[in-house]
Write a protein that holds these residues in place. Structure first.
Motif, short mmCIF file in Angstrom:
data_model
loop_
_atom_site.label_atom_id
_atom_site.label_comp_id
_atom_site.label_asym_id
_atom_site.label_seq_id
_atom_site.Cartn_x
_atom_site.Cartn_y
_atom_site.Cartn_z
N ALA A 290 0.85 -1.46 -3.60
CA ALA A 290 0.64 -1.01 -2.22
C ALA A 290 -0.83 -0.98 -1.84
CB ALA A 290 1.27 0.36 -2.03
N LYS A 291 -1.13 -1.51 -0.65
CA LYS A 291 -2.52 -1.55 -0.15
C LYS A 291 -2.81 -0.43 0.85
CE LYS A 291 -3.34 -5.42 -2.38
NZ LYS A 291 -4.20 -5.42 -3.58
N THR A 292 -1.76 0.01 1.59
CA THR A 292 -1.95 1.05 2.60
C THR A 292 -1.08 2.25 2.28
OG1 THR A 292 -0.17 0.18 3.99
CG2 THR A 292 -2.39 -0.71 4.35
N ILE A 293 -1.37 3.36 2.94
CA ILE A 293 -0.63 4.59 2.62
C ILE A 293 0.84 4.48 3.05
CG2 ILE A 293 -2.66 6.08 2.64
CD1 ILE A 293 -1.88 7.01 5.44
N ILE A 294 1.13 3.73 4.11
CA ILE A 294 2.51 3.60 4.53
C ILE A 294 3.30 2.77 3.52
CG2 ILE A 294 2.12 1.56 5.95
CD1 ILE A 294 4.63 4.43 6.60
N GLU A 295 2.62 1.78 2.87
CA GLU A 295 3.29 0.99 1.83
C GLU A 295 3.58 1.86 0.61
OE1 GLU A 295 0.68 -2.27 1.12
OE2 GLU A 295 1.30 -3.38 2.90
N VAL A 296 2.65 2.77 0.28
CA VAL A 296 2.88 3.69 -0.84
C VAL A 296 4.09 4.57 -0.55
CG1 VAL A 296 1.93 5.62 -2.17
CG2 VAL A 296 0.45 3.74 -1.50
N MET A 297 4.22 4.99 0.71
CA MET A 297 5.32 5.89 1.10
C MET A 297 6.62 5.15 1.33
SD MET A 297 4.03 9.01 1.14
CE MET A 297 4.95 10.05 2.25
N GLY A 298 6.65 3.84 1.03
CA GLY A 298 7.90 3.08 1.06
C GLY A 298 8.22 2.41 2.37
N ASN A 299 7.20 2.27 3.28
CA ASN A 299 7.44 1.63 4.58
C ASN A 299 8.67 2.20 5.28
OD1 ASN A 299 5.30 -0.34 4.82
ND2 ASN A 299 6.27 -1.40 3.11
N THR A 300 8.77 3.50 5.27
CA THR A 300 9.97 4.16 5.81
C THR A 300 9.63 4.96 7.05
OG1 THR A 300 11.70 5.74 5.31
CG2 THR A 300 9.58 6.16 4.31
N HIS A 301 10.63 5.19 7.87
CA HIS A 301 10.47 6.04 9.06
C HIS A 301 10.92 7.46 8.79
CE1 HIS A 301 9.36 2.65 11.54
NE2 HIS A 301 10.44 1.98 11.13
N GLN A 333 0.58 11.11 -4.09
CA GLN A 333 0.07 12.38 -3.56
C GLN A 333 -1.05 12.13 -2.54
OE1 GLN A 333 -0.77 14.26 -7.45
NE2 GLN A 333 0.54 15.96 -6.79
N HIS A 334 -1.94 11.19 -2.87
CA HIS A 334 -3.04 10.85 -1.97
C HIS A 334 -2.50 10.32 -0.64
CE1 HIS A 334 -5.81 7.74 -0.29
NE2 HIS A 334 -6.70 8.72 -0.46
N ALA A 335 -1.51 9.40 -0.70
CA ALA A 335 -0.94 8.83 0.52
C ALA A 335 -0.28 9.91 1.37
CB ALA A 335 0.07 7.74 0.16
N TYR A 336 0.43 10.82 0.72
CA TYR A 336 1.12 11.90 1.44
C TYR A 336 0.11 12.82 2.14
CZ TYR A 336 3.79 16.20 2.17
OH TYR A 336 4.35 17.33 2.72
N GLN A 337 -0.96 13.16 1.43
CA GLN A 337 -1.99 14.04 2.02
C GLN A 337 -2.67 13.38 3.21
OE1 GLN A 337 -4.40 14.76 -1.43
NE2 GLN A 337 -2.97 16.27 -2.31
N SER A 344 -4.09 7.08 10.08
CA SER A 344 -3.33 5.90 10.48
C SER A 344 -2.53 5.35 9.31
CB SER A 344 -4.29 4.82 10.99
OG SER A 344 -3.63 3.58 11.12
N HIS A 345 -1.34 4.77 9.61
CA HIS A 345 -0.51 4.19 8.56
C HIS A 345 -1.22 3.06 7.82
CE1 HIS A 345 3.61 5.65 10.28
NE2 HIS A 345 2.78 6.63 9.99
N SER A 346 -2.21 2.44 8.47
CA SER A 346 -2.93 1.33 7.83
C SER A 346 -4.10 1.80 6.98
CB SER A 346 -3.44 0.37 8.91
OG SER A 346 -4.31 1.05 9.81
N THR A 347 -4.26 3.12 6.84
CA THR A 347 -5.33 3.67 6.00
C THR A 347 -5.21 3.12 4.58
OG1 THR A 347 -5.39 5.70 7.29
CG2 THR A 347 -6.37 5.79 5.10
N LYS A 348 -6.34 2.78 3.99
CA LYS A 348 -6.35 2.18 2.66
C LYS A 348 -5.82 3.17 1.61
CE LYS A 348 -9.36 -0.56 -0.34
NZ LYS A 348 -10.74 -1.08 -0.56
#
Length: 521
Positions: A290-301, A333-337, A344-348
């Protein structure tokens, strides 16, 4: 040691610890013989006597004493840990609330006569088991028999009519029992079940008559020779019904592909690959890529808290033996925080490098994965109603300390694991080990369901765990199949630390309302 003067001493050791002294295939005796200065050690286990002789031959009396002290330290070590594997002492009842209309009495019947009971009752050792049958209007005779000359307030009432104010007061008292660290990490859960009433084997039913205010004192139970005992072991037939209604009410199942499996002594129960399934391996790889935080979180809504909770079940090092699980969980944990901070969802995403190679020896999980000590219930509140099932709320504090297990205890438990039955059931240790388990529960499948709910304090995430399980209690030889259900609100440490009794009371009432809708759907 030829030519040296030797001394011989005979010590008496309690026969119940014979297995501990001898060890598996004589390993305990060999260990004692390896002590410097020891010539020989002999131990004769006598089943017909309270003590057995331990004969030590060594180069000095001091060495003999060292051998005996080594044995005594083993015994003390096991004795200190024994309570970790016995059924926890029954906590004092904090409060029982009843919801009963004025001029009503509680009718009980022998369990064989009660239809539609959803709970499993255990053998009461020759006693009779009575179950709640119904509420019934008081008659003139009932009213006369319940008249008291003394004031009602003279007797302590153990079962009180429910009010939200009383609930808040009880929770405030419970919070006052916790220290600062406990306020950050307590467990809050609500468990459906029902009271059983154990008494003498008698024909016919029994009646519990509240006082004029609708409250019940201990004397009311003593008068009809029964003792109330709460049971949260539910019949397995309830599982399909609850699962169906969860889906209808919009709950999401977070671990449908990998339900949890464990025992109450925190031994893994089942195949060794449970903590390293293909699903968990793929989850690790996805997080590393995963490159972005939304990808880490599973690209989910999904709500961030729900998404984090769902992926944690796959990544957390306690649940995944992949060598990259620790780093992957840090990245999650970093992506969730970042996401909850409004980024932004595109945050690295956090850079944790490449996925580490998998070595054959890391796949096999440790058999003892968690040890909870100093566990205590600071609140134990039960709601007794006319519904098929009641509800019990508990606030529990504990500490995690894997070092509290001695090597002897680990060896005994691992031996029970290695000798599990064909269905994966953990065997109980034999009496010679010095370890006794009064209650053994094997969770064969733990299902986690969640749903966002609206409360007067804002949105919250309700979590419901359904545990399909088998249990053995005390000397029970056969496994008994049942279901247990736990409900809670997902909270972070800082939320728990700031939680007030009024807010927790509102959560409790919301959970009760959801549960009532769930079982009456």
């Amino acid at each position: 040691m030829y030519g040296q003067r030797c001394v011989s001493r005979v010590y008496q050791v309690e026969s119940q610890f014979a297995g501990l002294v001898i060890g598996a295939k004589g390993a305990g005796i060999r260990e004692l013989r390896d002590i410097s200065g020891v010539v020989d050690v002999k131990f004769v286990a006598r089943r017909d006597s309270e003590t057995s002789p331990l004969t030590v031959k060594a180069t000095s009396e001091g060495v003999c004493e060292e051998v005996y002290n080594t044995v005594q330290e083993k015994i003390r070590s096991v004795d200190r840990k024994k309570m970790m594997f016995t059924k926890a002492p029954k906590p004092p009842v904090t409060q029982i609330f009843i919801e009963i209309k004025e001029n009503m009495k509680i009718c009980l019947k022998p369990k064989s006569e009660v239809q539609n009971s959803k709970i499993i009752t255990r053998d009461a050792r020759g006693k009779g088991i009575f179950l709640f049958s119904k509420y019934e209007c008081l008659g003139l005779e009932d009213g006369l028999s319940s008249l008291q000359i003394t004031n009602d307030h003279a007797n302590k009432m153990d079962w009180l009519q429910f009010s939200e104010r009383d609930l808040i007061d009880s929770l405030n008292k419970s919070f006052s029992k916790m220290n600062k660290e406990e306020r950050k990490a307590f467990d809050f859960n609500m468990t459906p079940g029902k009271f059983t009433f154990i008494g003498n084997n008698e024909r016919g039913g029994k009646q519990i008559i509240p006082n004029r205010c609708g409250n019940i004192a201990k004397e009311a139970f003593k008068a009809i020779n029964v003792a109330p005992v709460y049971s949260n072991a539910l019949k397995k037939g309830l599982y399909p019904e609850v699962t169906k209604n969860l889906q209808l009410l919009g709950f999401s199942n977070l671990n449908s592909g990998s339900p949890e499996q464990f025992t109450i002594v925190h031994l893994l129960a089942g195949d060794n690959q449970e903590r390293f399934s293909d699903e968990k391996k793929k989850a690790i790889e996805n997080v590393f890529k995963a490159k972005t935080i939304i990808e880490v979180m599973g690209n989910t809504h999904m709500y961030p808290k729900i998404a984090f909770h769902k992926i944690s079940l796959l990544l957390h090092p306690d649940k995944n033996s992949h060598p990259g699980s620790t780093d992957a969980f840090k990245k999650l944990q970093h992506a969730y925080q970042e996401m909850t901070a409004g980024k932004s969802h595109s945050t690295k995403a956090l850079n944790i490098g490449k996925v580490p190679d998998i070595k054959a020896n890391v796949i096999r999980p440790p058999k003892v994965i968690s040890v909870k000590v100093q566990k205590r219930k600071v609140a134990n509140i039960t709601f007794f109603t006319s519904n098929i099932l009641d509800m019990r709320m508990a606030l529990t504090t504990f500490k995690e300390d894997p070092n509290k297990l001695t090597n002897h205890v680990k060896d005994v438990l691992n031996e029970c694991w290695d000798n599990r039955d064909p269905e994966g059931g953990i065997l109980t240790p034999d009496g010679k080990s010095g370890i006794y388990i009064q209650c053994l529960k094997q969770v064969t499948a733990g299902h986690i369901w969640v749903k966002p709910i609206e409360t007067k304090y804002g949105e919250a995430i309700l979590e419901l765990k359904i545990k399909e399980m088998r249990e053995k209690v005390e000397n029970q030889k056969e496994w008994q199949e049942c279901v247990e259900i736990d409900m809670t609100i997902i909270m972070e440490e800082n939320e728990k630390e700031r939680l007030e009794a009024e807010k927790l009371a509102s959560y409790i009432l919301e959970i009760r309302q959801v549960w009532d809708t769930l079982v009456n759907q």
